[in-house]
Write a protein that holds these residues in place. Sequence first.
Motif, mmCIF file in Angstrom:
data_model
loop_
_atom_site.group_PDB
_atom_site.id
_atom_site.type_symbol
_atom_site.label_atom_id
_atom_site.label_comp_id
_atom_site.label_asym_id
_atom_site.label_seq_id
_atom_site.Cartn_x
_atom_site.Cartn_y
_atom_site.Cartn_z
ATOM 1 N N UNK A 1 0.640 -1.213 -0.133
ATOM 2 C CA UNK A 1 0.139 0.001 -0.035
ATOM 3 C C UNK A 1 1.044 1.100 0.017
ATOM 4 N N UNK A 2 0.477 2.351 -0.967
ATOM 5 C CA UNK A 2 1.322 3.475 -1.025
ATOM 6 C C UNK A 2 0.854 4.554 -0.261
ATOM 7 N N UNK A 3 1.539 4.982 0.763
ATOM 8 C CA UNK A 3 1.136 6.576 1.574
ATOM 9 C C UNK A 3 2.022 7.547 1.274
ATOM 10 N N UNK A 4 1.417 8.579 0.896
ATOM 11 C CA UNK A 4 2.350 9.805 0.950
ATOM 12 C C UNK A 4 2.616 10.426 2.342
ATOM 13 N N UNK A 5 3.635 11.252 2.332
ATOM 14 C CA UNK A 5 3.956 11.806 3.654
ATOM 15 C C UNK A 5 2.669 12.680 4.205
ATOM 16 N N UNK A 6 2.126 13.499 3.162
ATOM 17 C CA UNK A 6 0.996 14.170 3.617
ATOM 18 C C UNK A 6 -0.221 13.314 4.263
ATOM 19 N N UNK A 7 -0.380 12.120 3.481
ATOM 20 C CA UNK A 7 -1.431 11.033 4.108
ATOM 21 C C UNK A 7 -0.933 10.666 5.412
ATOM 22 N N UNK A 8 0.388 10.469 5.622
ATOM 23 C CA UNK A 8 0.820 9.802 6.888
ATOM 24 C C UNK A 8 0.521 10.933 8.062
ATOM 25 N N UNK A 9 0.544 12.396 7.648
ATOM 26 C CA UNK A 9 0.371 13.297 8.468
ATOM 27 C C UNK A 9 -1.111 13.270 9.030
ATOM 28 N N UNK A 10 -1.818 13.204 7.798
ATOM 29 C CA UNK A 10 -3.473 12.999 8.191
ATOM 30 C C UNK A 10 -3.626 11.835 9.360
ATOM 31 N N UNK A 11 -2.831 10.774 9.030
ATOM 32 C CA UNK A 11 -3.423 9.672 10.105
ATOM 33 C C UNK A 11 -3.128 10.148 11.343
ATOM 34 N N UNK A 12 -1.624 10.259 11.356
ATOM 35 C CA UNK A 12 -1.169 10.972 12.769
ATOM 36 C C UNK A 12 -1.897 12.018 13.541
ATOM 37 N N UNK A 13 -2.457 12.961 12.774
ATOM 38 C CA UNK A 13 -3.303 14.210 13.177
ATOM 39 C C UNK A 13 -4.424 13.280 14.079
ATOM 40 N N UNK A 14 -4.854 12.288 13.571
ATOM 41 C CA UNK A 14 -6.312 11.775 14.295
ATOM 42 C C UNK A 14 -6.095 11.387 15.824
ATOM 43 N N UNK A 15 -4.756 11.052 16.033
ATOM 44 C CA UNK A 15 -4.572 10.577 17.468
ATOM 45 C C UNK A 15 -3.659 11.371 18.364
ATOM 46 N N UNK A 16 -2.444 12.010 17.658
ATOM 47 C CA UNK A 16 -1.482 12.577 18.387
ATOM 48 C C UNK A 16 -1.745 13.841 18.693
ATOM 49 N N UNK A 17 -0.716 14.376 19.738
ATOM 50 C CA UNK A 17 -0.986 15.688 20.188
ATOM 51 C C UNK A 17 -0.964 16.892 18.941
ATOM 52 N N UNK A 18 -1.269 17.973 19.090
ATOM 53 C CA UNK A 18 -1.114 18.984 17.753
ATOM 54 C C UNK A 18 0.421 19.185 17.646
ATOM 55 N N UNK A 19 0.863 19.576 16.320
ATOM 56 C CA UNK A 19 1.985 19.554 15.907
ATOM 57 C C UNK A 19 2.258 20.603 14.706
ATOM 58 N N UNK A 20 3.348 21.215 14.622
ATOM 59 C CA UNK A 20 3.485 22.105 13.318
ATOM 60 C C UNK A 20 4.526 21.323 12.407
ATOM 61 N N UNK B 1 -1.756 0.162 8.545
ATOM 62 C CA UNK B 1 -0.810 1.245 8.910
ATOM 63 C C UNK B 1 -1.221 2.113 10.007
ATOM 64 N N UNK B 2 -2.561 2.496 9.927
ATOM 65 C CA UNK B 2 -3.261 3.075 11.277
ATOM 66 C C UNK B 2 -2.882 2.698 12.606
ATOM 67 N N UNK B 3 -3.309 1.368 12.564
ATOM 68 C CA UNK B 3 -2.960 0.623 13.975
ATOM 69 C C UNK B 3 -1.557 0.419 14.321
ATOM 70 N N UNK B 4 -0.552 0.207 13.306
ATOM 71 C CA UNK B 4 0.785 -0.028 13.644
ATOM 72 C C UNK B 4 1.332 1.618 14.066
ATOM 73 N N UNK B 5 0.946 2.541 13.464
ATOM 74 C CA UNK B 5 1.347 3.831 13.585
ATOM 75 C C UNK B 5 0.790 4.199 15.129
ATOM 76 N N UNK B 6 -0.545 4.042 15.435
ATOM 77 C CA UNK B 6 -0.859 4.343 16.718
ATOM 78 C C UNK B 6 -0.107 3.569 17.880
ATOM 79 N N UNK B 7 -0.051 2.240 17.678
ATOM 80 C CA UNK B 7 0.875 1.437 18.712
ATOM 81 C C UNK B 7 2.115 1.913 18.924
#
Lengths: 313, 313
Positions: free
Chosen positions: A239-258, A290-296
């Motif tokens: 599965x292909x993920x762009x860096x921008x798509x990664x950021x969208x995934x991370x935004x869902x659960x992580x603390x706010x970031x710049x 990828x979502x679960x892996x990144x969250x873990x």
Amino acid sequence: MRKILVLGGLGFIGSNIIEKLLSENDNTILVFDFPGVKNPFEDKVFMYYGDFDNEEGLERIFKTHKIDIVIHLISTTVPFESNSNISYDIEANLLPSIKLLNLCVKHNVGKIIFFSSGGTVYGIVNQEKIPENHPTNPISSHGIIKLTIEKYIQLYHYLYGINFLIVRPGNAFGPYQKSEKQGVINVFLRKIIRGEKLIIRGDGESVRDYIYVKDLAWIINELINKNINNTIVNIGSGIGLSVNELLSIIKKFAAPFEFEYIVGAKEDIPRIVLNINKLASLIDINLTSNEIGILETYNQLIKKDESQKDKSN
Amino acid sequence: MRKILVLGGLGFIGSNIIEKLLSENDNTILVFDFPGVKNPFEDKVFMYYGDFDNEEGLERIFKTHKIDIVIHLISTTVPFESNSNISYDIEANLLPSIKLLNLCVKHNVGKIIFFSSGGTVYGIVNQEKIPENHPTNPISSHGIIKLTIEKYIQLYHYLYGINFLIVRPGNAFGPYQKSEKQGVINVFLRKIIRGEKLIIRGDGESVRDYIYVKDLAWIINELINKNINNTIVNIGSGIGLSVNELLSIIKKFAAPFEFEYIVGAKEDIPRIVLNINKLASLIDINLTSNEIGILETYNQLIKKDESQKDKSN
């Protein structure tokens, strides 16, 4: 008991593989790595420290133990920087790998498993998902050296009959990843936890095939147990993920970031997604999303961060 | 005037190429080769002697002359023997080639022409005629090193814009061939003239793509004049001949001879015939038939042999 020597076993991928291999009953694990790297497995493994280019030091292991499988994970360069000193790349990675192959033949090692690189050996490609037989035109010395070692391993199989398994992993992420130079997911998550700004090289549209390292370790163990030999296998999510798509995934659960975009480099490949049909034909794969892996990974990093804060209090 | 530096220019193929390049009006030829090799071109070329791995020595040429084209013909190993000391092959051929590429970039060389190897980079193949995009799985270190240098040249083109031409010649034969280790046609013809028995490794059924070296030199000159850049080209006759077929051709005109089959080696590839469609699409080719080329080579060797006898009388 099966004796497995893991070269570079204290690194990111090596540590995860060893953790998995230790969970099986019939493995004796020997680890070789550079002096100074911490051994988290303590007396559960036979630990050997040395320089990869010191043949005598390496040979002592083969003289003491009858090794069944060598897993070769050592690489002293990262793709982005490898073009700045190619002679070093050849001297530190290619030449010692030849010495290792000679030792494997001399001491009748049954099989060598080599970690090549799904992200760099193919180069710039147009194909949506890249199969193993795709032409290989790396745009980094790191990738050329990986490819050259692949060729020599196949030559040694042809000349001396030693079995091999060459794996071309995608971009792994997850526990034990410590580098700040590569591994964008872990680098981003650590920066977010520390409250630092993320730096994105290029426009964030470069696409990679990310694989959760625990899945990668599980797959390696499975390929060993099924005795898959004398082939080259992509290991990725497909599965292909762009860096921008990664950021969208991370935004869902992580603390706010710049974050900030900076100019990219010529060594940055626009898109690499691996075709994993061959892998799926060899073993049953059931990958973590990828979502679960990144969250873990994020939760583990938070936990580690808090326990370190506790210690320092 | 165009300044062309020929590395390994006093060898078999290099000498033929220089002879051809000197016949054109607008070439200044510089030659670099190992100390002790005789220069038959005398003051028609700028001659430099040195070791290929001595970067400073090599750089003096680039500091003295603005080089337009570098032709890289140096190889210190032959396929059959290269597997016995792979580290040497890397140190003597790969590492100095990287230093050469660095010098080309540093001194703004316009183009590098690299002599790869149509006979070894492909490995064991089933296809009747092999095109340039065929997978490459060499069964000799010599072939792996040629392939690795190809990859680095393409990397340097990508990173620094230097133009390249990579040629993959078949088995050349003809004037200036002196090696007893390779070049079966010349070796056979010399032995016949000396009244020695021919030794054939294997059953004589291994097939190669033979090219008359004067045609090869003509083709290189043509590819230079047409400014063919940034591609990989097979150069062969596109015709396969077995060793036994060679013997039949030679028997037609040569003195009677004896021959003996001995056991072959694992490094002997059963069949290599090059697909030369790409070459034919780039330039008009009009090749000497193998029969005529072999006969011309025989007659030259006879003449040389007689003139040497005259001298010794």
